[in-house]
Design an enzyme around this catalytic site. Structure first.
Site, PDB file in Angstrom:
ATOM      1  N   GLU A   1      -4.943  -8.733   0.518  1.00 51.27           N
ATOM      2  CA  GLU A   1      -5.626  -8.399   1.774  1.00 51.27           C
ATOM      3  C   GLU A   1      -7.112  -8.223   1.506  1.00 51.27           C
ATOM      4  OE1 GLU A   1      -4.269  -5.063   4.149  1.00 51.27           O
ATOM      5  OE2 GLU A   1      -2.178  -5.625   3.838  1.00 51.27           O
TER       6      GLU A   1
ATOM      7  N   GLU B   1       0.801  -1.227   0.000  1.00 51.45           N
ATOM      8  CA  GLU B   1       0.000   0.000   0.000  1.00 51.45           C
ATOM      9  C   GLU B   1       0.834   1.278   0.000  1.00 51.45           C
ATOM     10  OE1 GLU B   1      -3.116  -0.048   2.900  1.00 51.45           O
ATOM     11  OE2 GLU B   1      -3.920  -1.938   2.182  1.00 51.45           O
TER      12      GLU B   1
HETATM   13  C1  BG6 Z   1      -4.257  -2.263   5.353  1.00 51.64           C
HETATM   14  C2  BG6 Z   1      -2.891  -2.584   5.876  1.00 51.64           C
HETATM   15  O1  BG6 Z   1      -4.369  -0.898   5.128  1.00 51.64           O
HETATM   16  O2  BG6 Z   1      -5.346  -2.613   6.091  1.00 51.64           O
HETATM   17  C3  BG6 Z   1      -2.885  -3.418   7.115  1.00 51.64           C
HETATM   18  O3  BG6 Z   1      -2.028  -3.084   4.890  1.00 51.64           O
HETATM   19  C4  BG6 Z   1      -3.996  -2.996   8.037  1.00 51.64           C
HETATM   20  O4  BG6 Z   1      -1.620  -3.376   7.701  1.00 51.64           O
HETATM   21  C5  BG6 Z   1      -5.342  -3.217   7.347  1.00 51.64           C
HETATM   22  O5  BG6 Z   1      -3.948  -3.595   9.267  1.00 51.64           O
HETATM   23  C6  BG6 Z   1      -6.537  -2.701   8.130  1.00 51.64           C
HETATM   24  O6  BG6 Z   1      -6.277  -1.400   8.362  1.00 51.64           O
HETATM   25  P1  BG6 Z   1      -6.924  -0.078   8.818  1.00 51.64           P
HETATM   26  O7  BG6 Z   1      -5.717   0.777   9.078  1.00 51.64           O
HETATM   27  O8  BG6 Z   1      -7.721   0.399   7.673  1.00 51.64           O
HETATM   28  O9  BG6 Z   1      -7.700  -0.296  10.048  1.00 51.64           O
END
Ligand code: BG6
Length: 446
Positions: free
Chosen positions: A355, A165
């Site tokens: 993810e 990201e």
């Molecule tokens: C992504 C990241 O942005 O989303 C992760 O790569 C993170 O590290 C996950 O834990 C959830 O994130 P957020 O910051 O949106 O609560």
């Protein structure tokens, strides 16, 4: 619908700062998240830090058993740059190398493929003090670090991810100042973004040159900003919001050109893209897969003077909003993005969802963590992947975010994304309902 192939990747993910702890042990150097969390300026929930978090550095054997229990065939984790090169460049820390060797070997022994992210936001402070991602020298620093990782782990790691990201650590970190290094500068915003992409391409090229047998790609987040109405000004606002965030990188790699709207925006602030000869060839260096982090879509409405980009985010009527985070849940949005990536890449490169998942405040009933919202979210998104796959989109895997509850950046331990619950006081791990469901799903589909 088409069944998923037998070799489809089913994994869970993590990032070094979020899970490892042991922040100053065994020769590890300080990184920008350590420094930020320990400073009075930190905006982290209750001023927490990840000095211990879920203590994976000491509990990795147990955690790998949990991953096996989940029936995952892949574990995505990141390497802490400062654990390998405490000063960012130069001397290598043998204990850091030893730790990741144990992790990689332990995963392989359990039939779990390591998917390694080189950079998930935790830059060594020694490099930040020299300008970090805004300094062009980062390209060489990152290549030096990557070479050390490739030399030490490249014989066994089948999947490599250069950057996680970039939107977050470049624009959010250098333009908005929301995360470390907490800088608010138009120049540093644009410079860090471009340098990140050049560094990415340089490392892909290095990987090829070293003749490693694994596959390499990136993990881009895509949060499509959709116009709230059909009005021209909302459409323009959405386009600018996309161009100055995730689509900056997406179009950089797929079109070989950053979005014009973003470049114009920076020029209006007196900042020019620091482009050197050959840069865009590096940015578009061919990867083996397209790593996509997908969580949600957002609607954007034009509003003069609002934020940096004259727009505001508006909730739409027909979208369920996640209870614990203000996200509008949109599985069809994932389907649309997959189709879009298919088109942008001519369906030449397989997509791995690197993810996807959701935060839910779990509640416990007779020792069971019933996280039905998360379970429903994951199922609905996997359905969309299957739909896209059935229609010919090249898909190679799904990595759920995330395996274990952990340190959620500015949210600290206040937000939980795990399939496995962690009691941060006792470090006890307990499989949630969503984890049990994922386990059964993987068993039936592999
Ligand atoms: C992504 C990241 O942005 O989303 C992760 O790569 C993170 O590290 C996950 O834990 C959830 O994130 P957020 O910051 O949106 O609560």
């Amino acid at each position: 619908m088409e069944k998923f192939p037998k070799d489809f990747i089913w994994g869970v993910g993590s990032a070094s700062y979020q899970v490892e702890g042991a922040w100053n042990e065994d020769g590890k150097g300080e990184n920008i998240w350590d420094r930020y969390c320990h400073s009075p300026e930190s905006k982290v929930f209750e001023h927490q830090n990840a000095d211990v978090t879920i203590d994976e550095y000491h509990r990795f054997e147990e955690d790998m058993d949990w991953l096996k229990e989940l029936r995952c065939n892949a574990y995505r984790f990141s390497i802490s740059w400062a654990r390998i090169l405490p000063a960012g460049t130069g001397a290598v820390n043998p204990k850091g190398i030893a730790y990741y060797n144990k992790l990689i070997d332990g995963l392989l022994a359990r039939g779990i493929q390591p998917m390694v992210t080189l950079y998930h936001w935790d830059l060594p402070v020694a490099l930040q003090d020299k300008g970090g991602w805004a300094n062009r020298e980062i390209v060489d620093w990152f290549a030096e670090y990557a070479r050390v990782c490739f030399e030490n782990f490249g014989d066994r790691v089948p999947y490599w991810i250069t950057l996680n990201e970039p939107t977050v650590f470049t624009f959010s970190g250098h333009l908005l100042g929301a995360v470390p290094p907490c800088i608010q500068s138009f120049e540093q915003g644009l410079y860090s973004a471009h340098h990140a992409m050049v560094a990415h391409g340089t490392v892909v090229r290095l990987f090829r040159k070293m003749g490693l047998k694994g596959k390499i790609g990136f993990a881009f987040d895509i949060v499509p900003k959709l116009p709230y109405t059909d009005a021209e000004e909302d459409k323009k606002a959405a386009r600018l919001a996309n161009a100055t965030t995730q689509y900056f990188f997406y179009e950089g790699v797929t079109k070989g050109q950053y979005p014009k709207e973003a470049i114009d925006f920076y020029e209006s602030k007196g900042v020019k893209l620091p482009l050197q000869d050959g840069d865009m060839e590096l940015v578009t260096e061919k990867c083996d897969f397209f790593g996509l982090n997908y969580y949600l879509t957002q609607a954007v409405r034009y509003k003069k003077g609002c934020g940096l980009f004259d727009c505001e985010y508006v909730f739409r009527e027909n979208f369920p909003v996640a209870n614990a985070v203000e996200w509008e849940i949109d599985p069809e949005g994932l389907y649309d993005v997959l189709k879009d990536v298919q088109k942008a890449t001519n369906n030449e490169v397989p997509i791995i969802i690197t993810e996807n998942g959701i935060c839910q405040d779990d509640y416990c009933e007779n020792g069971e963590y019933n996280d039905d919202e998360r379970l429903g979210y994951i199922r609905a998104h996997i359905d969309m992947i299957q739909k896209a796959y059935s229609e010919g989109v090249k898909m190679a895997g799904y990595v759920c975010w995330c395996g274990f509850d952990n340190f959620e950046w500015n949210n600290g331990t206040n937000k939980r994304f795990g399939l496995i619950h962690v009691d941060f006081e006792t470090q006890k791990r307990t499989m949630k309902k969503s984890g049990k469901w994922y386990r059964e799903f993987i068993s039936k589909n592999s």
